[in-house]
Write a protein that holds these residues in place. Structure first.
Motif, PDB file in Angstrom:
ATOM      1  N   ARG A  26       1.085  -1.188   0.203  1.00  0.00           N
ATOM      2  CA  ARG A  26      -0.243  -0.353  -0.393  1.00  0.00           C
ATOM      3  C   ARG A  26       0.414   0.782   0.022  1.00  0.00           C
ATOM      4  NH1 ARG A  26      -5.106  -0.029   1.048  1.00  0.00           N
ATOM      5  NH2 ARG A  26      -5.634   1.694   0.894  1.00  0.00           N
ATOM      6  N   GLY A  27       1.782   0.837  -0.790  1.00  0.00           N
ATOM      7  CA  GLY A  27       2.833   2.459  -1.114  1.00  0.00           C
ATOM      8  C   GLY A  27       3.739   2.554   0.212  1.00  0.00           C
ATOM      9  N   GLY A  28       3.906   2.179   0.596  1.00  0.00           N
ATOM     10  CA  GLY A  28       5.118   2.255   1.443  1.00  0.00           C
ATOM     11  C   GLY A  28       4.674   2.575   3.149  1.00  0.00           C
ATOM     12  N   GLN A  29       5.603   2.731   3.936  1.00  0.00           N
ATOM     13  CA  GLN A  29       5.938   2.451   5.677  1.00  0.00           C
ATOM     14  C   GLN A  29       4.982   1.701   6.283  1.00  0.00           C
ATOM     15  OE1 GLN A  29       7.197   5.105   7.331  1.00  0.00           O
ATOM     16  NE2 GLN A  29       7.994   5.821   5.554  1.00  0.00           N
ATOM     17  N   TRP A  30       6.134   0.907   7.040  1.00  0.00           N
ATOM     18  CA  TRP A  30       5.179  -0.304   7.256  1.00  0.00           C
ATOM     19  C   TRP A  30       3.981   0.253   8.697  1.00  0.00           C
ATOM     20  CZ3 TRP A  30       9.617  -4.102   9.176  1.00  0.00           C
ATOM     21  CH2 TRP A  30      10.111  -4.521   7.746  1.00  0.00           C
ATOM     22  N   ASP A  31       4.520   1.498   9.135  1.00  0.00           N
ATOM     23  CA  ASP A  31       2.932   1.693   9.952  1.00  0.00           C
ATOM     24  C   ASP A  31       2.148   1.509   9.597  1.00  0.00           C
ATOM     25  OD1 ASP A  31       5.540   2.871  10.661  1.00  0.00           O
ATOM     26  OD2 ASP A  31       4.434   4.938  11.206  1.00  0.00           O
ATOM     27  N   LYS A  32       1.473   1.336   8.261  1.00  0.00           N
ATOM     28  CA  LYS A  32      -0.360   1.389   7.888  1.00  0.00           C
ATOM     29  C   LYS A  32      -0.465  -0.471   8.111  1.00  0.00           C
ATOM     30  CE  LYS A  32       0.633   2.734   3.691  1.00  0.00           C
ATOM     31  NZ  LYS A  32       0.203   3.013   2.551  1.00  0.00           N
ATOM     32  N   GLY A  33       0.331  -1.110   8.026  1.00  0.00           N
ATOM     33  CA  GLY A  33       0.081  -2.353   8.464  1.00  0.00           C
ATOM     34  C   GLY A  33       0.178  -3.510  10.071  1.00  0.00           C
ATOM     35  N   LYS A  34       0.946  -2.256  10.761  1.00  0.00           N
ATOM     36  CA  LYS A  34       1.130  -3.042  12.521  1.00  0.00           C
ATOM     37  C   LYS A  34      -0.184  -1.691  13.093  1.00  0.00           C
ATOM     38  CE  LYS A  34       5.126  -4.256  11.527  1.00  0.00           C
ATOM     39  NZ  LYS A  34       5.602  -6.292  11.945  1.00  0.00           N
ATOM     40  N   SER A  35      -0.524  -0.941  12.725  1.00  0.00           N
ATOM     41  CA  SER A  35      -1.878   0.090  13.947  1.00  0.00           C
ATOM     42  C   SER A  35      -2.763  -0.120  14.471  1.00  0.00           C
ATOM     43  CB  SER A  35      -1.309   1.256  13.181  1.00  0.00           C
ATOM     44  OG  SER A  35       0.211   1.202  13.566  1.00  0.00           O
ATOM     45  N   HIS A  36      -3.533  -1.676  13.636  1.00  0.00           N
ATOM     46  CA  HIS A  36      -5.003  -1.154  13.371  1.00  0.00           C
ATOM     47  C   HIS A  36      -5.490  -1.612  15.153  1.00  0.00           C
ATOM     48  CE1 HIS A  36      -8.737  -3.159  13.161  1.00  0.00           C
ATOM     49  NE2 HIS A  36      -9.428  -1.875  11.883  1.00  0.00           N
ATOM     50  N   ASP A  37      -6.452  -0.819  15.357  1.00  0.00           N
ATOM     51  CA  ASP A  37      -7.442  -1.474  16.586  1.00  0.00           C
ATOM     52  C   ASP A  37      -6.616  -2.904  17.118  1.00  0.00           C
ATOM     53  OD1 ASP A  37      -7.922   1.395  17.160  1.00  0.00           O
ATOM     54  OD2 ASP A  37      -9.928   0.918  16.950  1.00  0.00           O
ATOM     55  N   GLY A  38      -6.615  -3.283  18.120  1.00  0.00           N
ATOM     56  CA  GLY A  38      -5.925  -4.498  18.385  1.00  0.00           C
ATOM     57  C   GLY A  38      -5.014  -5.320  18.064  1.00  0.00           C
ATOM     58  N   PHE A  39      -4.698  -5.070  17.408  1.00  0.00           N
ATOM     59  CA  PHE A  39      -3.203  -5.529  16.713  1.00  0.00           C
ATOM     60  C   PHE A  39      -1.857  -5.589  18.235  1.00  0.00           C
ATOM     61  CE2 PHE A  39      -3.438  -5.534  11.943  1.00  0.00           C
ATOM     62  CZ  PHE A  39      -5.160  -6.025  12.154  1.00  0.00           C
ATOM     63  N   ALA A  40      -1.563  -4.995  19.019  1.00  0.00           N
ATOM     64  CA  ALA A  40      -0.506  -4.633  20.092  1.00  0.00           C
ATOM     65  C   ALA A  40      -1.091  -5.612  21.625  1.00  0.00           C
ATOM     66  CB  ALA A  40      -0.370  -3.461  20.601  1.00  0.00           C
ATOM     67  N   PRO A  41      -1.563  -6.505  21.302  1.00  0.00           N
ATOM     68  CA  PRO A  41      -2.136  -7.694  22.717  1.00  0.00           C
ATOM     69  C   PRO A  41      -0.616  -7.223  23.366  1.00  0.00           C
ATOM     70  CG  PRO A  41      -2.697  -8.441  20.752  1.00  0.00           C
ATOM     71  CD  PRO A  41      -1.600  -7.898  20.099  1.00  0.00           C
ATOM     72  N   LEU A  42      -0.513  -7.091  24.287  1.00  0.00           N
ATOM     73  CA  LEU A  42       0.082  -7.265  25.951  1.00  0.00           C
ATOM     74  C   LEU A  42       0.087  -7.762  27.176  1.00  0.00           C
ATOM     75  CD1 LEU A  42       1.614  -3.652  25.435  1.00  0.00           C
ATOM     76  CD2 LEU A  42       2.482  -5.485  24.075  1.00  0.00           C
ATOM     77  N   GLY A  43       0.960  -8.602  27.259  1.00  0.00           N
ATOM     78  CA  GLY A  43       0.221  -9.313  28.956  1.00  0.00           C
ATOM     79  C   GLY A  43       0.671 -10.472  28.859  1.00  0.00           C
ATOM     80  N   PRO A  44       0.593 -11.313  29.770  1.00  0.00           N
ATOM     81  CA  PRO A  44      -0.652 -10.607  30.839  1.00  0.00           C
ATOM     82  C   PRO A  44       0.090  -9.961  31.693  1.00  0.00           C
ATOM     83  CG  PRO A  44       0.014 -12.886  31.092  1.00  0.00           C
ATOM     84  CD  PRO A  44       1.116 -13.473  29.600  1.00  0.00           C
ATOM     85  N   TRP A  45       1.300  -9.623  32.323  1.00  0.00           N
ATOM     86  CA  TRP A  45       1.846  -9.292  32.693  1.00  0.00           C
ATOM     87  C   TRP A  45       3.189  -8.398  32.598  1.00  0.00           C
ATOM     88  CZ3 TRP A  45       1.714 -14.300  34.477  1.00  0.00           C
ATOM     89  CH2 TRP A  45       3.329 -15.181  34.287  1.00  0.00           C
ATOM     90  N   VAL A  46       4.443  -7.993  33.498  1.00  0.00           N
ATOM     91  CA  VAL A  46       4.828  -7.061  33.222  1.00  0.00           C
ATOM     92  C   VAL A  46       6.090  -7.310  34.253  1.00  0.00           C
ATOM     93  CG1 VAL A  46       6.218  -5.000  33.156  1.00  0.00           C
ATOM     94  CG2 VAL A  46       4.107  -4.321  31.583  1.00  0.00           C
ATOM     95  N   ALA A  47       6.579  -8.035  34.026  1.00  0.00           N
ATOM     96  CA  ALA A  47       8.065  -8.941  34.695  1.00  0.00           C
ATOM     97  C   ALA A  47       8.481  -7.448  35.329  1.00  0.00           C
ATOM     98  CB  ALA A  47       8.029  -9.848  34.155  1.00  0.00           C
ATOM     99  N   THR A  48       9.447  -7.188  36.503  1.00  0.00           N
ATOM    100  CA  THR A  48      10.294  -5.953  36.447  1.00  0.00           C
ATOM    101  C   THR A  48      12.057  -6.742  36.443  1.00  0.00           C
ATOM    102  OG1 THR A  48       9.849  -6.629  39.450  1.00  0.00           O
ATOM    103  CG2 THR A  48       9.210  -4.805  37.398  1.00  0.00           C
ATOM    104  N   PRO A  49      12.670  -6.015  35.685  1.00  0.00           N
ATOM    105  CA  PRO A  49      13.999  -6.766  36.073  1.00  0.00           C
ATOM    106  C   PRO A  49      14.707  -7.449  36.615  1.00  0.00           C
ATOM    107  CG  PRO A  49      13.932  -4.348  34.939  1.00  0.00           C
ATOM    108  CD  PRO A  49      12.529  -4.038  35.726  1.00  0.00           C
TER     109      PRO A  49
END
Length: 281
Positions: free
Chosen positions: A165-188
């Protein structure tokens, strides 16, 4: 410490998971797990609590994205040589960067809605780095002191939008729901070395990705120092570090993309598991 947020979408409350795996509520002590609460002093104070005195959260509750107020998601592309090869590209000589919109964030087990018009939606299991202190032009030696923790991520990608779709990967990466995170953040303290983690993903019970962060082209300190030369990393920002081979685009002889009804299960050492059912828009 394992940082969580739980509750209905838009109504999440802060919590933690104790050493026995019990979910505990922190809402009487913290407004949320946002950028201000990721400061090392606040994290240390919460970690020093006796969790047995905190309210228990039912294990059946929905887990949300474990971070509130994420400003930006910065991603490193082609950070495993095997993934670069399956994508038909040479391993990069310096980190490849792109962004995902913060509106793409989702909980670890939320349904993955396949967008209208999407035909090549793909999976990418990744290690995420959560920033705890402002990082601007930091050295490689200083970089890890700016980390609040680590998180499991699925860098969901619509390949037709990313590549056709004409360049820039962001277009294919940013739809709603395309970044599930978790279930937790583990501290160092939970994960003192982010370069010894196994990362994997299954599609409908079949192992598709089976990698290790030992195989990073650019390790975590290098990535953070590099990004901070181009932009300030602020508390609450998330950096995704790339995916190993085994994505749908790389399947031979024919690519395999997600369809309604597919089940994804993914995990990483010390970071738990995610499960997503794909549903049509």
């Amino acid at each position: 410490m394992k940082i969580i947020r739980y509750g209905a979408p838009g109504q999440e409350r802060p919590g933690l998971i104790d050493a026995q795996g019990v979910l505990r509520d922190l809402s009487s002590l913290l407004p949320d797990w946002g950028p201000a609460q990721l400061h090392p002093e606040t994290v240390a104070a919460m970690a020093s609590l006796d969790p047995s005195g905190l309210p228990v959260v039912p294990s059946s509750v929905r887990l949300g994205c474990p971070l509130a107020g994420v400003g930006k998601i910065v991603c490193v592309g082609l950070n495993y040589a095997d993934h670069a090869r399956e994508a038909g590209m040479q391993p990069p000589s310096e980190p490849v960067l792109f962004m995902k919109a913060a509106t793409a964030l989702a909980g670890p087990h939320d349904p993955l809605v396949l967008p209208p018009g999407a035909t090549k939606t793909d999976w990418e299991v990744e290690l995420g780095i959560v920033i705890g202190q402002r990082a601007y032009r930091v050295s490689r030696e200083q970089a890890l002191s700016h980390v609040a923790g680590y998180v499991l991520a699925n860098d969901v990608s619509e390949r037709s939008w990313q590549m056709e779709r004409g360049g820039q990967w962001d277009k294919g990466k940013s739809h709603d729901g395309f970044a599930p995170l978790g279930p937790w953040v583990a501290t160092p303290d939970e994960l003192p070395d982010p370069h010894t983690l196994d990362v994997w993903l299954e599609l409908n019970g079949q192992r598709m990705q089976d990698g290790t962060t030992r195989n990073f082209i650019f390790d975590v300190p290098t990535v953070l120092a590099y990004i901070s030369q181009f932009m300030t990393l602020a508390p609450g920002d998330v950096v995704l570090t790339g995916t190993p081979a085994g994505v749908g685009l790389g399947q031979k002889p024919d690519p395999r993309f997600l369809r309604a009804g597919d089940m994804l299960r993914l995990g990483a050492t010390g970071l738990g598991e995610q499960r997503q059912v794909c549903v049509a828009a």
